[in-house]
Motif scaffolding. Structure first.
Motif, PDB file in Angstrom:
ATOM      1  N   ASN B  17       0.839  -1.195   0.157  1.00 37.82           N
ATOM      2  CA  ASN B  17       0.006  -0.152   0.122  1.00 37.82           C
ATOM      3  C   ASN B  17       0.899   1.272  -0.086  1.00 37.82           C
ATOM      4  N   LEU B  21       1.213   3.537  -3.653  1.00 38.09           N
ATOM      5  CA  LEU B  21       0.824   4.966  -3.391  1.00 38.09           C
ATOM      6  C   LEU B  21       1.812   6.058  -3.303  1.00 38.09           C
ATOM      7  N   ARG B  24       2.636   6.473  -6.968  1.00 35.91           N
ATOM      8  CA  ARG B  24       1.697   7.229  -7.629  1.00 35.91           C
ATOM      9  C   ARG B  24       1.881   8.754  -7.253  1.00 35.91           C
ATOM     10  N   ASN B  83      -1.581  -4.926  -2.416  1.00 40.05           N
ATOM     11  CA  ASN B  83      -2.116  -3.562  -2.066  1.00 40.05           C
ATOM     12  C   ASN B  83      -3.541  -3.352  -2.533  1.00 40.05           C
ATOM     13  N   VAL B  87      -4.917   2.512  -4.182  1.00 48.66           N
ATOM     14  CA  VAL B  87      -3.839   3.215  -4.044  1.00 48.66           C
ATOM     15  C   VAL B  87      -3.123   3.188  -5.656  1.00 48.66           C
ATOM     16  N   GLU B  88      -3.771   2.259  -6.434  1.00 52.06           N
ATOM     17  CA  GLU B  88      -3.085   2.100  -7.824  1.00 52.06           C
ATOM     18  C   GLU B  88      -3.754   3.023  -8.808  1.00 52.06           C
ATOM     19  N   ARG B 100      -8.257  10.533  -3.376  1.00 50.92           N
ATOM     20  CA  ARG B 100      -7.720   9.182  -3.174  1.00 50.92           C
ATOM     21  C   ARG B 100      -6.818   9.361  -1.926  1.00 50.92           C
ATOM     22  N   GLN B 101      -6.133  10.446  -1.715  1.00 54.79           N
ATOM     23  CA  GLN B 101      -5.197  10.505  -0.629  1.00 54.79           C
ATOM     24  C   GLN B 101      -6.121  10.778   0.503  1.00 54.79           C
ATOM     25  N   PHE B 104      -7.771   6.908   1.519  1.00 52.36           N
ATOM     26  CA  PHE B 104      -6.589   6.461   2.115  1.00 52.36           C
ATOM     27  C   PHE B 104      -6.107   6.691   3.500  1.00 52.36           C
ATOM     28  N   ASP B 105      -5.806   8.055   3.681  1.00 56.14           N
ATOM     29  CA  ASP B 105      -5.180   8.582   4.772  1.00 56.14           C
ATOM     30  C   ASP B 105      -5.987   8.323   5.908  1.00 56.14           C
ATOM     31  N   HIS B 108      -5.734   4.923   6.543  1.00 56.31           N
ATOM     32  CA  HIS B 108      -4.335   4.453   7.248  1.00 56.31           C
ATOM     33  C   HIS B 108      -4.146   4.622   8.517  1.00 56.31           C
TER      34      HIS B 108
END
Lengths: 171, 252
Positions: B17, B21, B24, B83, B87-88, B100-101, B104-105, B108
């Motif tokens: 992951n 990311l 990216r 992953n 994230v891809e 996306r961030q 995910f954040d 995460h």
């Protein structure tokens, strides 16, 4: 180095380490930043434990090399650099002297203690930090960017003297 | 699959992951809409690559076949990557990258928080270290969702589109499979489904403040955790792994 009589004492070693500048912020030493977590003798081997500031900080391996080179130059032959992840580095470990040196260099030191930082969910609700300008000391400053020239800094600008400056983020 | 094998897979997920990311985000280097954003995206990428090294080195140690973080990152094929599909996904426009961030954040952060209580001390240590960095990432990506969502007509339209388009990749974040269950039972990692409520609270509150509409729960794309990826991963690997494939064992 053989035998305890010829071993420099740890206070002396720390004094030497105090002279090693951080590769990215050369105004402060690796001791000032709290990167060196322990210095100890294991029989005739000197062990220096260091911790990374940020997990991806490229300076960490340079710091290890710098410490090794500086101590070898002092005549120490048996030494080992130990990487330590826990407890994670915090800006609370920057010494008072380190904070003064940062400010004199033009970098505003962390404006709060990491120890009492709220969880991110609470952080969203708090007021923006007051970061004083390292040049004119005005508190009338604003954040330009969350990141600066290195992962450990953010970019600010003073609205009074207009100086752009780095702020050492609190983690 | 015994516990050690499951742990290896689990660590690959954590490392992959961060690796994918991070890669990216590094694609924005030199292309961001503003210099400050270029610096910021590259620095977040740097944090993630640092975390990748910690997770994948530990994975290699647990596996015990002499593979380190570099070997695992550069010499596995797409089917061996673990992953999340989220994230891809391609960077798209800046709104897409920040949505996306943010998705995910937020996840995460909660996952790392759970991992700080892991019975495996090395996992707990890496999680505690990473958590400090990710708290900052989350603050930043949330700010961008707010700023673009509650910005101009155009920025709102783009952020809404990004929030909608990426939604179907968020279901996978909370699905527990056999490997997750082994980790939960052994006290090594948190239950992914237990993170969903806190995540939704945070995402909902942010969307509301940003004047964005959150999509309804629906069909979730899944597969990344088991190595079934979207077409995008192959292109990432072609870029990421080129040097080691063309010049085996080249070192910096």
């Amino acid at each position: 180095m053989t035998g305890s009589l010829t071993q420099p004492d740890l206070g002396q070693v720390r004094t030497w380490l105090q002279e090693i500048p951080d590769p990215e912020v050369p105004a402060v030493s690796v001791m000032d930043l709290g990167i060196v977590r322990e210095v100890r003798w294991e029989n005739d081997e000197l062990v220096v434990a260091i911790t990374p500031t940020y997990s991806g900080c490229p300076a960490t391996s340079v710091i290890a090399l710098d410490i090794e080179a500086a101590l070898r130059a002092k005549g120490l032959e048996h030494l080992r650099i130990e990487r330590r992840l826990s407890p994670p580095w915090t800006t609370d470990w920057i010494s008072e002297e380190g904070r003064r040196k940062l400010e004199a260099y033009g970098i505003a030191p962390p404006a709060e203690r990491a120890g009492d930082s709220p969880s991110p969910f609470d952080r969203f609700l708090r007021k923006p930090l007051v970061v004083a300008c390292p040049r004119c000391k005005s508190e009338n400053t604003h954040r330009v960017s969350e990141f600066g020239s290195t992962p450990c800094k953010a970019q600010y600008q003073c609205r009074d003297c207009l100086e752009p400056f780095d702020y050492f983020k609190c983690i | 699959m015994n516990e050690q094998e499951a742990l290896f897979e689990y660590l690959l997920r954590l490392g992959d992951n961060a690796l994918i990311l991070g890669h990216r985000l590094s694609e924005w280097c030199g292309h961001s809409p503003a210099l400050e954003e270029d610096l910021a995206l590259s620095n977040v990428a740097l944090d993630l690559i640092g975390q990748t090294q910690l997770w994948l080195n530990l994975a290699g140690e647990i596996e015990g076949k002499g593979r380190d973080a570099d070997k695992l990152a550069y010499l596995r094929d797409a089917r061996d990557f673990r992953n999340l599909l989220l994230v891809e996904q391609p960077n798209g426009d800046f709104a897409m990258t920040m949505a996306r961030q943010f998705y995910f954040d937020a996840w995460h952060y909660l996952q790392l928080q759970g991992l700080t209580g892991s019975k495996e001390s090395r996992i707990a240590e890496i999680a505690a270290k990473s958590l400090k960095e990710v708290a900052y990432h989350l603050e930043r990506s949330r700010d961008w969702v707010l700023r673009l969502g509650d910005g101009t007509e155009e920025s709102h339209r783009r952020m809404q589109a990004a929030i909608d388009d990426l939604w179907m990749y968020t279901g996978e974040l909370f699905e527990a499979d056999e490997i997750d269950r082994t980790m939960i039972q052994a006290g090594l990692g948190p239950d992914p489904s237990a993170l969903q409520e806190s995540w939704l609270d945070l995402v909902r509150a942010t969307a509301e403040e940003a004047t964005l509409a959150l999509p309804q729960p629906g069909w979730a794309q899944r597969g990344g955790k088991r190595g079934i990826h979207t077409e995008h991963l192959g292109y990432i690997l072609a870029d990421l792994q080129f040097l080691q494939r063309a010049y085996p064992n080249a070192v910096w």
